[in-house]
Design an enzyme around this catalytic site. Structure first.
Site, PDB file in Angstrom:
ATOM      1  N   ASP A 331       0.789  -1.327   0.166  1.00 33.60           N
ATOM      2  CA  ASP A 331       0.160  -0.017  -0.014  1.00 33.60           C
ATOM      3  C   ASP A 331       1.050   1.378   0.030  1.00 33.60           C
ATOM      4  O   ASP A 331       0.374   2.605  -0.100  1.00 33.60           O
ATOM      5  CB  ASP A 331      -0.784   0.264   1.191  1.00 33.60           C
ATOM      6  N   ASP A 341       4.349   8.110   0.485  1.00 30.46           N
ATOM      7  CA  ASP A 341       4.264   7.642   2.067  1.00 30.46           C
ATOM      8  C   ASP A 341       5.481   7.686   2.738  1.00 30.46           C
ATOM      9  O   ASP A 341       6.111   6.722   3.263  1.00 30.46           O
ATOM     10  CB  ASP A 341       3.376   6.678   2.189  1.00 30.46           C
TER      11      ASP A 341
END
Length: 663
Positions: A331, A341
């Protein structure tokens, strides 16, 4: 202007409250941001879940979101939002120009940024939503994850013909927040903001961060999960990228996982998978769509091959600057090949291939040297998620052909640049690089500074390893105290003893994944025992011998590179130029970020802004002194930002930096 200031003042005085439709209609019109034109293609072309019935403006309740790629959400206002820092290069992507000269105009600009980039007000055309995705976390399928602390605002189309997705990170709860509050705190927001921009200026594909906004709102966080929670200020980062879609975006269609028993919320929805794939290829890979418009299988194969290549090049770039991602779950892997991220990341100080930057990664799954194989494993999971659009056997063939070759080719190309090998490559170059890294590891050399020093290595007549140059390199090696600190046990002795006893049961060890733990701890114990027998002078002598041996190899390779060159001065100028553009002087070391965070938590944002400026120009330009300072040189080198003192961030990190822990 008056309306904007009044609205910001009201936000400072009032507690946060959900935004109703009537309140949204009364929000002040932006002035500086008025030119942003939204065209939210993702929400038009992909299924969006409308929020379930409930009070108008109420925060999203955590829930499963089947049959949709996005779910509507609303930012939750913060108390007294104020700007920590703005990235002018990132804002320029959106057509937002440099700050005006007047102090009043700058103040109004920051007030507007605080209001709209905190989520306290919405820009005209913005449509907040949270993206639904799943993921394999630390090797296990976790089921639905999604944007639990981030919100898609929309897509801005610029006069240059570019399209940029805007996202607020830390703006409040979404359907994917699970038991969390959807907030981010100042320390993690500063780290993400600075690293996003640092990576871009290093030349590494990345999402961008245009603004960091903090507030007087607080949340309780237990930073190290050790039972010592505290109140921390909430903050929001404005992130910018072509898209934040990721490998996990396709895992929402996964059927029940045989190991965890979890399934994606849209399992069995092949129609939505095809819709999402069509959107991704046509929007972000238009050349592939155009080349294979009449053959869907060829198109999907070409798409997966290009994702594999981009991912291979990306992780090669990470390895060449010593960047550790820390949480390489599926993810956290971008579908367009960006670094995405920034959680517990870190840049190497002392070179250690087994370095783990995430204190939560006890098994070392995401250690620095393992990043290429982890990215390859994640691509395998993406391939599984694309079936039946891409047959598994075909995907496996493509991955075998594309990833390893692309990684090794790009890695060696970048490493040759770092070593100033500017002419034809040689077969032994890979071995030369490997022996350099082994020398760095054995001597505890600083990764960034050692490479930067090599550009001042003398070529031409003279000894193969001049003493003056060797002395400069040895300053960048770890002291005996640092080496002992690096080899200290990571496990509690009682825990290690229990695991050693469990060695009699291989099946149990395999189940808990403890073999690697034991091997690493025993190796560290042996290393520490060897160090205890050494004196500082003996360690220095060993390090000198190791570096002298490698430098002799390096001199031989440079002589081959210069062989047959008619204009040696031009060759040398080209070599220095290439090295200066491949070896940064500044990377975002943990202690740099910590200095900036410590000052910001006391209301002083100047260190954040100072570090940002350094990171915007990380490479030594020609004509500059390329050599980093040794430990203890420069103003307040490595001692933190005390009164009247600023650390020299090109120095070797201070000893206390080794104790910094990021989870």
């Amino acid at each position: 202007m008056a309306a904007l200031r009044a609205a910001l003042g009201a936000a400072r005085r009032s507690p946060p409250a959900p935004r109703s439709a009537r309140a949204a209609a009364m929000e002040p019109a932006p002035r500086w941001l008025a030119g942003l034109r939204f065209d939210n293609r993702a929400l038009r072309e992909l299924p969006v879940e409308a929020p379930p019935p409930g009070p108008e403006g109420a925060p999203s309740a955590p829930r499963s979101v089947p049959g949709a790629c996005f779910s509507r959400a609303q930012p939750l206002p913060l108390r007294q939002p104020r700007v920590v820092a703005l990235s002018e290069p990132a804002l320029a992507l959106l057509g937002l120009g440099a700050p005006p000269a007047g102090a009043g105009e700058r103040e109004a600009r920051e007030a507007e940024a605080a209001l709209f980039f905190s989520g306290n007000a919405l820009l005209p055309g913005a449509e907040p939503a949270a993206h639904c995705y799943c993921g394999h976390q630390f090797g296990q399928f976790a089921g639905q994850l999604g944007d639990g602390a981030a919100m898609y605002l929309g897509e801005v189309c610029t006069a240059a013909g570019e399209r940029w997705e805007l996202q607020l990170k830390g703006a409040g709860p979404t359907p994917f927040s699970r038991q969390a509050d959807g907030r981010k705190v100042l320390r993690s927001s500063i780290r993400e903001f600075l690293c996003s921009e640092a990576m871009f200026h290093l030349g590494i594909p990345t999402t961008r961060a245009a603004a960091c906004v903090t507030s007087e709102s607080t949340v309780v966080r237990d930073m190290f999960y050790d039972g010592n929670p505290k109140h921390e200020r909430c903050a929001v980062v404005l992130r910018v990228a072509p898209t934040f879609l990721r490998f996990g975006s396709f895992e929402i269609f996964k059927s029940v996982d045989e190991h965890t028993g979890r399934a994606g919320p849209s399992a069995g929805r092949d129609d939505i998978r095809a819709q999402l794939l069509d959107y991704v290829v046509s929007t972000f890979y238009p050349e592939i769509q155009a080349a294979h418009a009449s053959d869907r299988l060829q198109r999907n194969t070409a798409f997966f091959r290009e994702v594999a290549r981009r991912t291979a090049r990306l992780v090669a770039e990470w390895q060449c600057v010593g960047f550790c991602h820390g949480v390489l779950n599926t993810d956290n892997m971008s579908i367009v090949g960006l670094t995405i991220d920034y959680g517990p990341f870190g840049f190497l100080d002392r070179y250690d291939p087994d370095h783990v930057c995430n204190a939560s990664d006890g098994a070392g799954r995401y250690a620095f040297s393992k990043q290429p194989e982890v990215c390859r494993w994640n691509l395998q999971k993406l391939a599984e998620a694309l079936a039946p659009e891409l047959p598994p056997a075909l995907a496996e063939t493509v991955l075998a052909e594309a990833f390893d070759a692309e990684f090794h080719q790009h890695y060696l190309h970048k490493m040759r640049g770092k070593l100033g090998l500017v002419r034809a490559p040689h077969a032994e170059d890979g071995a030369l690089v490997a022996r350099l890294l082994e020398t760095m590891h054995l001597t505890g050399a600083d990764f960034t500074n050692s490479f930067a020093l090599l550009s001042s290595f003398p070529v031409g007549p003279g000894p193969p390893a001049p003493e003056e140059f060797l002395d400069a390199l040895l300053v960048q090696c770890a002291s005996l105290e640092e080496m002992k600190l690096a080899s200290r046990p990571l496990m509690d002795p009682r825990q290690l003893s229990m695991l050693l006893l469990a060695q009699a049961n291989p099946q149990l060890l395999a189940l808990i994944g403890a073999q690697a733990h034991i091997a690493r701890e025993l190796e560290r114990s042996e290393q520490r025992a060897r160090l205890e027998k050494l004196s500082p002078a003996e360690l220095l002598s060993q390090n000198r011998g190791r570096w002298a041996a490698w430098l002799q190899e390096y001199r031989t390779r440079l002589d081959k590179d210069a062989a047959g060159v008619e204009d040696v001065a031009s060759w040398q100028a080209e070599r220095l130029h290439v090295m200066h553009t491949h070896n940064p002087k500044y990377v975002l070391r943990n202690y740099m970020a910590q200095n900036a965070i410590a000052a910001a938590e006391h209301g002083d944002f100047s260190e954040v802004q100072r570090v940002l400026k350094l990171l915007e120009d990380p490479y030594c330009r020609e004509g500059e002194d390329a050599g980093p300072k040794g430990a203890g040189e420069g103003e307040g080198a490595g001692e933190g930002a005390g009164p009247g003192r600023r650390p020299s961030y090109s120095s070797k990190p201070p000893l206390w930096a080794a104790d910094l822990s990021v989870t």
